[in-house]
Design an enzyme around this catalytic site. Structure first.
Site, PDB file in Angstrom:
ATOM      1  N   SER A   1       0.835  -1.199   0.000  1.00  0.00           N
ATOM      2  CA  SER A   1       0.000   0.000   0.000  1.00  0.00           C
ATOM      3  C   SER A   1       0.870   1.249   0.000  1.00  0.00           C
ATOM      4  O   SER A   1       1.691   1.454   0.911  1.00  0.00           O
ATOM      5  CB  SER A   1      -0.911   0.014   1.224  1.00  0.00           C
ATOM      6  OG  SER A   1      -1.600   1.249   1.309  1.00  0.00           O
TER       7      SER A   1
ATOM      8  N   ASP B   1      -7.363  -6.264   3.108  1.00  0.00           N
ATOM      9  CA  ASP B   1      -6.637  -5.006   3.284  1.00  0.00           C
ATOM     10  C   ASP B   1      -6.801  -4.533   4.720  1.00  0.00           C
ATOM     11  O   ASP B   1      -7.911  -4.245   5.164  1.00  0.00           O
ATOM     12  CB  ASP B   1      -7.201  -3.962   2.302  1.00  0.00           C
ATOM     13  CG  ASP B   1      -6.527  -2.604   2.432  1.00  0.00           C
ATOM     14  OD1 ASP B   1      -5.564  -2.477   3.195  1.00  0.00           O
ATOM     15  OD2 ASP B   1      -6.986  -1.660   1.749  1.00  0.00           O
TER      16      ASP B   1
ATOM     17  N   HIS C   1      -0.993  -1.024  -4.335  1.00  0.00           N
ATOM     18  CA  HIS C   1      -2.316  -0.670  -3.833  1.00  0.00           C
ATOM     19  C   HIS C   1      -2.360   0.834  -3.569  1.00  0.00           C
ATOM     20  O   HIS C   1      -1.540   1.370  -2.814  1.00  0.00           O
ATOM     21  CB  HIS C   1      -2.619  -1.444  -2.553  1.00  0.00           C
ATOM     22  CG  HIS C   1      -4.033  -1.321  -2.100  1.00  0.00           C
ATOM     23  ND1 HIS C   1      -5.071  -2.022  -2.681  1.00  0.00           N
ATOM     24  CD2 HIS C   1      -4.594  -0.569  -1.122  1.00  0.00           C
ATOM     25  CE1 HIS C   1      -6.204  -1.717  -2.076  1.00  0.00           C
ATOM     26  NE2 HIS C   1      -5.945  -0.828  -1.124  1.00  0.00           N
TER      27      HIS C   1
ATOM     28  N   ASP D   1      -4.611   3.795  -2.239  1.00  0.00           N
ATOM     29  CA  ASP D   1      -5.782   4.181  -1.451  1.00  0.00           C
ATOM     30  C   ASP D   1      -6.115   5.644  -1.681  1.00  0.00           C
ATOM     31  O   ASP D   1      -5.384   6.541  -1.231  1.00  0.00           O
ATOM     32  CB  ASP D   1      -5.520   3.948   0.037  1.00  0.00           C
ATOM     33  CG  ASP D   1      -5.542   2.481   0.408  1.00  0.00           C
ATOM     34  OD1 ASP D   1      -6.534   1.808   0.089  1.00  0.00           O
ATOM     35  OD2 ASP D   1      -4.572   2.012   1.030  1.00  0.00           O
TER      36      ASP D   1
ATOM     37  N   MET E   1     -11.815   5.034  -1.840  1.00  0.00           N
ATOM     38  CA  MET E   1     -12.538   5.248  -0.583  1.00  0.00           C
ATOM     39  C   MET E   1     -13.136   6.645  -0.624  1.00  0.00           C
ATOM     40  O   MET E   1     -12.783   7.536   0.153  1.00  0.00           O
ATOM     41  CB  MET E   1     -11.604   5.058   0.607  1.00  0.00           C
ATOM     42  CG  MET E   1     -11.207   3.613   0.815  1.00  0.00           C
ATOM     43  SD  MET E   1     -10.271   3.347   2.341  1.00  0.00           S
ATOM     44  CE  MET E   1      -8.625   3.635   1.725  1.00  0.00           C
TER      45      MET E   1
ATOM     46  N   MET F   1     -12.290  -5.493   3.709  1.00  0.00           N
ATOM     47  CA  MET F   1     -11.491  -4.695   4.627  1.00  0.00           C
ATOM     48  C   MET F   1     -11.371  -5.434   5.955  1.00  0.00           C
ATOM     49  O   MET F   1     -12.365  -5.864   6.533  1.00  0.00           O
ATOM     50  CB  MET F   1     -12.139  -3.324   4.855  1.00  0.00           C
ATOM     51  CG  MET F   1     -12.147  -2.408   3.646  1.00  0.00           C
ATOM     52  SD  MET F   1     -10.489  -1.955   3.076  1.00  0.00           S
ATOM     53  CE  MET F   1      -9.813  -1.122   4.520  1.00  0.00           C
TER      54      MET F   1
ATOM     55  N   HIS G   1      -7.979   1.785  -5.067  1.00  0.00           N
ATOM     56  CA  HIS G   1      -9.034   1.579  -4.076  1.00  0.00           C
ATOM     57  C   HIS G   1      -9.670   2.926  -3.771  1.00  0.00           C
ATOM     58  O   HIS G   1      -9.084   3.763  -3.088  1.00  0.00           O
ATOM     59  CB  HIS G   1      -8.400   0.945  -2.827  1.00  0.00           C
ATOM     60  CG  HIS G   1      -9.350   0.707  -1.714  1.00  0.00           C
ATOM     61  ND1 HIS G   1      -8.929   0.378  -0.441  1.00  0.00           N
ATOM     62  CD2 HIS G   1     -10.707   0.727  -1.652  1.00  0.00           C
ATOM     63  CE1 HIS G   1      -9.971   0.215   0.348  1.00  0.00           C
ATOM     64  NE2 HIS G   1     -11.057   0.433  -0.363  1.00  0.00           N
TER      65      HIS G   1
ATOM     66  N   MET H   1      -8.490   8.591  -0.736  1.00  0.00           N
ATOM     67  CA  MET H   1      -9.412   8.987   0.335  1.00  0.00           C
ATOM     68  C   MET H   1      -9.853  10.425   0.132  1.00  0.00           C
ATOM     69  O   MET H   1      -9.041  11.280  -0.238  1.00  0.00           O
ATOM     70  CB  MET H   1      -8.733   8.850   1.700  1.00  0.00           C
ATOM     71  CG  MET H   1      -8.162   7.482   1.991  1.00  0.00           C
ATOM     72  SD  MET H   1      -7.399   7.475   3.635  1.00  0.00           S
ATOM     73  CE  MET H   1      -6.615   5.869   3.617  1.00  0.00           C
TER      74      MET H   1
END
Length: 225
Positions: free
Chosen positions: A7, A176, A32, A34, A67, A138, A65, A36
């Site tokens: 990540s 994750d 990965h 993320d 979010m 998750m 990913h 956000m």
């Protein structure tokens, strides 16, 4: 096959190119990412601009990913930036099936993620219709790195793997949150074949050792669903 996805949140942002090259050399095959928004989750991370800037420096599979509260609004930006798969959260949208279909129409693989409080059967319709290329379970509450894995979340991995097998599908299931070399075997035993690990890989001086530990766990521990 086992896919290992460090990540980026745990990387050294002052020297991303070097840090990404280090985990790639260690044997990781995914990165990965993320994203956000400070709305769906309380933190803000990075956007399509950063993803585009690092796309030129690595051949790793970009596991994006989302979010965020409105994934469809920004899907095209992340595809253009170099995403290889987009994963959005079941809890973030009113009509997950419509979002899934809309992203698939953009001819990019699409995954769907569930947070710890969401039951496994929420994603069954996406598996049964063959829509989801990946299910992300998750194993911590989304939005913060450095949390410990919630063991009960692995029960959902087992249920999802069993359901996919009943459908005759070789589904990718990603976990994750709090994954490291020591607990990777439990995730694999439950049925996961994509492991997201942040600090365990980016923060160690010997990422190859951690990656190899995870691969040995996969070699020695078949799915126990």
């Amino acid at each position: 096959m086992l896919y290992i996805a460090p990540s980026l949140l745990a990387a050294d942002f002052s020297d991303l190119k070097t840090d990404i090259a280090r985990v790639e050399a260690a044997g990781a095959n995914y990165l990965h990412l993320d994203v956000m928004d400070g709305h769906f989750v309380p933190n803000i991370s990075f956007g399509a601009g950063l993803i585009s800037s690092i796309r030129r420096s690595t051949n790793l599979f970009f596991d994006v990913h989302l979010m965020i509260s409105n994934p469809l609004k920004y899907a095209d930006s992340f595809i253009k930036a170099g995403a290889d798969i987009l994963t959005f959260h079941y809890e973030a949208v009113k009509d997950p099936m419509a979002v899934m279909q809309a992203i698939k129409e953009k001819e990019i693989p699409c995954g769907i993620a569930i947070s710890p409080k969401t039951p496994a059967d929420a994603v069954y319709p996406f598996i049964g219709k063959g829509l989801a290329n990946m299910i992300l379970v998750m194993t911590v509450e989304p939005g913060f790195g450095g949390q410990s894995l919630i063991p009960e979340c692995l029960d959902k991995v087992r249920l999802i793997r069993r359901f996919a097998m009943q459908q005759g599908l070789d589904l990718n299931i990603e976990v994750d949150g709090g994954i490291n070399g020591e607990n990777a075997a439990y995730c694999i035993e439950a049925g996961a074949n994509i492991l997201v690990a942040g600090s365990a890989i980016f923060k160690t001086k010997h990422p190859r050792v951690v990656v190899q530990q995870m691969r040995e766990a996969y070699k020695n521990k078949p799915f126990l669903v």
